[in-house]
Scaffold this active site. Structure first.
Site, PDB file in Angstrom:
ATOM      1  N   LYS A 112       0.826  -1.221   0.000  1.00 24.57           N
ATOM      2  CA  LYS A 112       0.000   0.000   0.000  1.00 24.57           C
ATOM      3  C   LYS A 112       0.850   1.256   0.000  1.00 24.57           C
ATOM      4  O   LYS A 112       0.514   2.257  -0.633  1.00 24.57           O
ATOM      5  CB  LYS A 112      -0.955   0.002   1.194  1.00 24.57           C
ATOM      6  CG  LYS A 112      -0.274  -0.069   2.532  1.00 24.57           C
ATOM      7  CD  LYS A 112      -0.802  -1.169   3.418  1.00 24.57           C
ATOM      8  CE  LYS A 112      -0.298  -2.528   3.002  1.00 24.57           C
ATOM      9  NZ  LYS A 112      -0.652  -3.628   3.864  1.00 24.57           N
TER      10      LYS A 112
ATOM     11  N   GLY B  60       2.807  -9.026  18.721  1.00 23.04           N
ATOM     12  CA  GLY B  60       3.354  -8.947  17.356  1.00 23.04           C
ATOM     13  C   GLY B  60       2.402  -8.299  16.373  1.00 23.04           C
ATOM     14  O   GLY B  60       2.515  -8.486  15.163  1.00 23.04           O
TER      15      GLY B  60
ATOM     16  N   GLY C 172      -6.662  -6.292   3.674  1.00 18.20           N
ATOM     17  CA  GLY C 172      -6.276  -7.710   3.697  1.00 18.20           C
ATOM     18  C   GLY C 172      -7.138  -8.603   2.828  1.00 18.20           C
ATOM     19  O   GLY C 172      -7.135  -8.495   1.605  1.00 18.20           O
TER      20      GLY C 172
ATOM     21  N   LYS D 296      -4.190   3.214   2.533  1.00 17.41           N
ATOM     22  CA  LYS D 296      -5.268   2.394   1.969  1.00 17.41           C
ATOM     23  C   LYS D 296      -6.421   3.278   1.502  1.00 17.41           C
ATOM     24  O   LYS D 296      -6.978   3.094   0.412  1.00 17.41           O
ATOM     25  CB  LYS D 296      -5.746   1.384   3.024  1.00 17.41           C
ATOM     26  CG  LYS D 296      -4.669   0.375   3.410  1.00 17.41           C
ATOM     27  CD  LYS D 296      -5.037  -0.412   4.666  1.00 17.41           C
ATOM     28  CE  LYS D 296      -3.937  -1.388   5.050  1.00 17.41           C
ATOM     29  NZ  LYS D 296      -4.109  -1.993   6.369  1.00 17.41           N
TER      30      LYS D 296
ATOM     31  N   GLU E 137       3.408  -2.981  13.286  1.00 12.42           N
ATOM     32  CA  GLU E 137       4.411  -2.929  12.213  1.00 12.42           C
ATOM     33  C   GLU E 137       5.766  -2.610  12.842  1.00 12.42           C
ATOM     34  O   GLU E 137       5.836  -2.082  13.956  1.00 12.42           O
ATOM     35  CB  GLU E 137       4.048  -1.805  11.221  1.00 12.42           C
ATOM     36  CG  GLU E 137       2.709  -1.962  10.532  1.00 12.42           C
ATOM     37  CD  GLU E 137       2.738  -2.915   9.340  1.00 12.42           C
ATOM     38  OE1 GLU E 137       3.819  -3.186   8.806  1.00 12.42           O
ATOM     39  OE2 GLU E 137       1.658  -3.404   8.960  1.00 12.42           O
TER      40      GLU E 137
HETATM   41  N1  HSE Z   1      -0.706  -3.399  10.117  1.00 12.92           N
HETATM   42  C1  HSE Z   1      -1.885  -3.488   9.341  1.00 12.92           C
HETATM   43  C2  HSE Z   1      -3.071  -3.664  10.268  1.00 12.92           C
HETATM   44  C3  HSE Z   1      -1.889  -4.621   8.347  1.00 12.92           C
HETATM   45  O1  HSE Z   1      -2.904  -3.727  11.479  1.00 12.92           O
HETATM   46  O2  HSE Z   1      -4.189  -3.709   9.778  1.00 12.92           O
HETATM   47  C4  HSE Z   1      -1.093  -4.291   7.134  1.00 12.92           C
HETATM   48  O3  HSE Z   1      -1.557  -3.167   6.491  1.00 12.92           O
END
Ligand code: HSE
Length: 440
Positions: free
Chosen positions: A116, A198, A145, A216, A201
């Protein structure tokens, strides 16, 4: 074997070069291996991986990669003669991901990407290059996703003039906000929990600063409104200042707080916002729990559509990558943003958000005339009060009261003006909080 099969042998396989063997890349390997027959039937030809690349060859990975050629350099992978589609699941908007994507297009490959950030920053240039070369770039996995929202916008809703696109598109932020609400925990505690799990990012600000979700939203806006991707004009505010007090008090007033993206074309230009907002607790967006994503699409003919599903993770993201790969194998060739990139126009960014109701929270000196002074500031800014509640919290000093106000629709500048005058009243203690209420 039936004669017809002998007469119509399966066409040549579509050959993938897979750059990135993290969570998503391994998910792609697993689907290609597990569903080879199913995919060949649906695509009308086999889909195979011929070569892979990643930063660390020696890492132990949960998949059998022995049948694939290895490249240390994703640019070399992108240029290989035995690769038809370059699948980029490395991430990062500069450096190797960008260089390899450009190399793939220049070498005449189609591209499927989950990146993205790359498209939010360079989508227009990449789309122009790909379309000039007769190549396609597909990016379903980059937005929400596993939810097929790019497909919904570019294909299923192609006959609509889109009015508004909204969504909760960062699962980590939604996890943090719903966990704060459900467990009554402060932001810092839940942020730390998310880190341990986890969910964050490598640069957590991409998540909690709203940047990932802003990327996005800018991609969806380009498709929805026929405009060049314009991430720089997304109004961004993360969730770091959302307090447990506001989550509780908004709940009392019938609202939940979400990191909500809204893109709409208005008479004043294109509005793109990714900010904490209140939404009605009983709305689909208000009900969204944990790491799940939701995208709401509004078109002139269809009305409102709500898509909900997993926004991250191995299976969901690889599922989206494979949807794009199978489209290419089937011969479906769409413009990157649903219309030729050369026809996308420069958006005029709206200078201010559309008026909306606001939630205000402030602490007042509990003495005669205090509320009247606040009401006067609001009235003089042209803001009308819809609801009001005073809370005298147990344990608080008698001379203080928390006041919650929900306004009728107001322009953001008028809210800012009223708030700036609160200090003069001598009765508002500390900084008042103002959060937009989005009508969903
Ligand atoms: N880190 C993003 C989220 C997923 O928590 O939705 C990847 O874009």
């Amino acid at each position: 074997m039936p004669d017809s099969f002998m007469e119509n042998p399966m066409p040549a396989p579509l050959r993938l070069g897979l750059a990135g063997l993290g969570t998503v890349g391994i998910g792609v390997v697993k689907i290609v291996q597990k569903h080879a027959d199913l995919i060949a039937l649906r695509a009308g030809r086999p889909v195979v991986i011929t070569a892979v690349s990643a930063r660390d060859r020696g890492r132990n990975r949960d998949a059998d990669l022995s049948g694939y050629a290895w490249e240390n350099d994703p640019v070399a992978l992108a240029r290989r003669d035995d690769v038809d589609v370059f699948v980029e699941v490395m991430g990062g908007h500069e450096g190797p991901a960008k260089a390899a994507t450009e190399a793939a297009i220049a070498a005449g490959k189609d591209v499927v990407t989950a990146n993205k950030a790359l498209l939010a920053h360079h989508g227009q240039a990449l789309a122009l290059a790909a379309e000039a070369a007769g190549r396609v770039i597909r990016f379903e996995a980059a937005v929400a996703g596993g939810i097929p929202v790019i497909k919904a916008l570019t294909e299923g809703l192609a006959g609509n003039r889109m009015r508004r696109v909204m969504g909760v598109m960062n699962g980590t932020c939604n996890y943090i906000l719903t966990r704060m609400q459900n467990a009554g925990l402060p932001y810092e505690t839940v942020f730390e929990e998310a880190r341990q799990l986890g969910y964050l990012e490598a640069d957590p600000n991409l998540d909690v600063g709203g940047i990932d979700a802003g990327h996005k939203l800018s991609l969806l806006a380009a498709i929805a409104f026929g405009t060049k991707v314009s991430f720089d004009h997304v109004e961004l505010e993360g969730i770091g200042n959302v307090s447990i007090e506001d989550i509780r008090m908004a709940d009392d007033m019938g609202y939940h707080i979400k990191l909500l993206g809204v893109a709409q074309m208005t008479g004043r230009g294109l509005e793109q916002r990714m900010t904490p907002c209140l939404v009605p607790a009983d709305s689909p967006l208000g009900q969204l729990q944990g790491g799940t994503n939701m995208v709401v699409l509004e078109g002139d003919s269809v009305g409102q559509i709500v898509l909900r599903g997993p926004g991250a993770g191995e299976g969901p993201t690889a599922s989206a990558v494979m949807g794009d790969v199978i489209d290419i194998a089937r011969g479906l060739r769409l413009s990157t943003f649903g219309q030729p990139a050369a026809t996308l126009v420069d958006p005029v960014p709206a200078k201010a958000a559309t008026p909306a109701p606001y939630y205000l929270r402030m602490t007042l000196l509990d003495k005669p005339g205090a509320l009247a002074k606040v009401a006067t500031c609001l009235g003089e800014a042209g803001i009308s009060i819809d609801q009001m509640r005073q809370i005298n919290q147990a344990g608080e000093a008698d001379d203080k009261a928390i006041v919650l106000i929900v306004t009728h629709k107001a322009a953001p500048a008028d809210i800012a003006y009223a708030l700036s005058r609160f200090a003069e009243t001598g009765v508002v203690m500390g900084a008042p909080v103002a959060i937009r209420i989005e009508e969903v």
